[in-house]
Design a protein around this motif. Structure first.
Motif, PDB file in Angstrom:
ATOM      1  N   ASN A  88      60.830  40.425  38.125  1.00  0.00           N
ATOM      2  CA  ASN A  88      60.308  39.292  38.897  1.00  0.00           C
ATOM      3  C   ASN A  88      59.146  39.710  39.791  1.00  0.00           C
ATOM      4  O   ASN A  88      58.217  38.931  40.005  1.00  0.00           O
ATOM      5  N   ILE A 105      56.133  39.396  37.700  1.00  0.00           N
ATOM      6  CA  ILE A 105      55.745  37.995  37.551  1.00  0.00           C
ATOM      7  C   ILE A 105      55.056  37.517  38.826  1.00  0.00           C
ATOM      8  O   ILE A 105      54.008  36.857  38.781  1.00  0.00           O
ATOM      9  N   ARG A 136      51.539  38.685  39.161  1.00  0.00           N
ATOM     10  CA  ARG A 136      50.644  37.859  38.330  1.00  0.00           C
ATOM     11  C   ARG A 136      50.351  36.529  39.009  1.00  0.00           C
ATOM     12  O   ARG A 136      49.211  36.053  39.015  1.00  0.00           O
ATOM     13  N   THR A 179      61.748  33.342  31.531  1.00  0.00           N
ATOM     14  CA  THR A 179      60.693  34.364  31.523  1.00  0.00           C
ATOM     15  C   THR A 179      59.610  34.022  30.501  1.00  0.00           C
ATOM     16  O   THR A 179      58.423  34.219  30.772  1.00  0.00           O
ATOM     17  N   LEU A 181      57.463  31.142  32.110  1.00  0.00           N
ATOM     18  CA  LEU A 181      56.567  31.643  33.153  1.00  0.00           C
ATOM     19  C   LEU A 181      55.429  32.467  32.541  1.00  0.00           C
ATOM     20  O   LEU A 181      54.259  32.294  32.897  1.00  0.00           O
ATOM     21  N   ASP A 182      55.767  33.341  31.608  1.00  0.00           N
ATOM     22  CA  ASP A 182      54.752  34.168  30.952  1.00  0.00           C
ATOM     23  C   ASP A 182      53.734  33.295  30.221  1.00  0.00           C
ATOM     24  O   ASP A 182      52.524  33.538  30.303  1.00  0.00           O
TER      25      ASP A 182
END
Length: 149
Positions: free
Chosen positions: A10, A13, A16, A137, A140-141
């Motif tokens: 996380n 993430i 990013r 995930t 979000l990616d």
């Protein structure tokens, strides 16, 4: 594949997300960066039990047929369909929306699987904790890649 329950994953993430600016432009799709940040919160809110959703019988049947294909992939396709409840057309305060998304991601780091209040996805049906992790995930990616981070 990273895990939504892992603080280390996380943190990557969140790094990013922190690379985004109000001027970040989508490489595909129609959303603005603030809309994307709000949109990414919607599935998390559903999982936390804050946004009840239901799909009709046909959509649930279709979702169960597609479930294996989606979960055997490592990414969502560009311009994939979006649940109507997750569509964002308004504009949002960039910093506030970004911080809210980060806080929601951190809930998974802090609570792990206990963050999930429902295991029944309205489209795919019953999901395991690992499937919820993979879906969050991947989602979000997908959207972070959409905005080049």
């Amino acid at each position: 594949m990273s895990s939504i329950y892992s603080k280390t994953d996380n943190d990557l993430i969140i790094t990013r997300i922190n690379q985004l600016t109000p001027e970040s432009k989508a490489l595909w799709g129609k959303m603005t960066v603030d809309q994307m940040l709000s949109h990414c919160q919607a599935p998390l809110d559903f999982t936390f039990g804050h946004t009840p959703m239901k799909a009709n019988f046909i959509m649930r049947l279709f979702g169960k047929m597609l479930k294996g294909k989606v979960f055997n992939s490592n990414e969502f396709k560009k311009n994939s369909p979006t649940a109507p409840a997750f569509i964002r057309t308004a504009h949002y305060d960039f910093d506030q929306t970004k911080n809210e998304l980060i806080q929601k991601i951190e809930v998974f780091s802090n609570l792990g699987k206990d963050a999930i209040k429902t295991t029944n996805h309205p489209f795919f049906g019953e999901l395991t904790y690992d499937e919820w992790s993979k879906m969050h995930t991947m989602h979000l990616d997908h959207h972070l890649k959409q905005f080049g981070v």
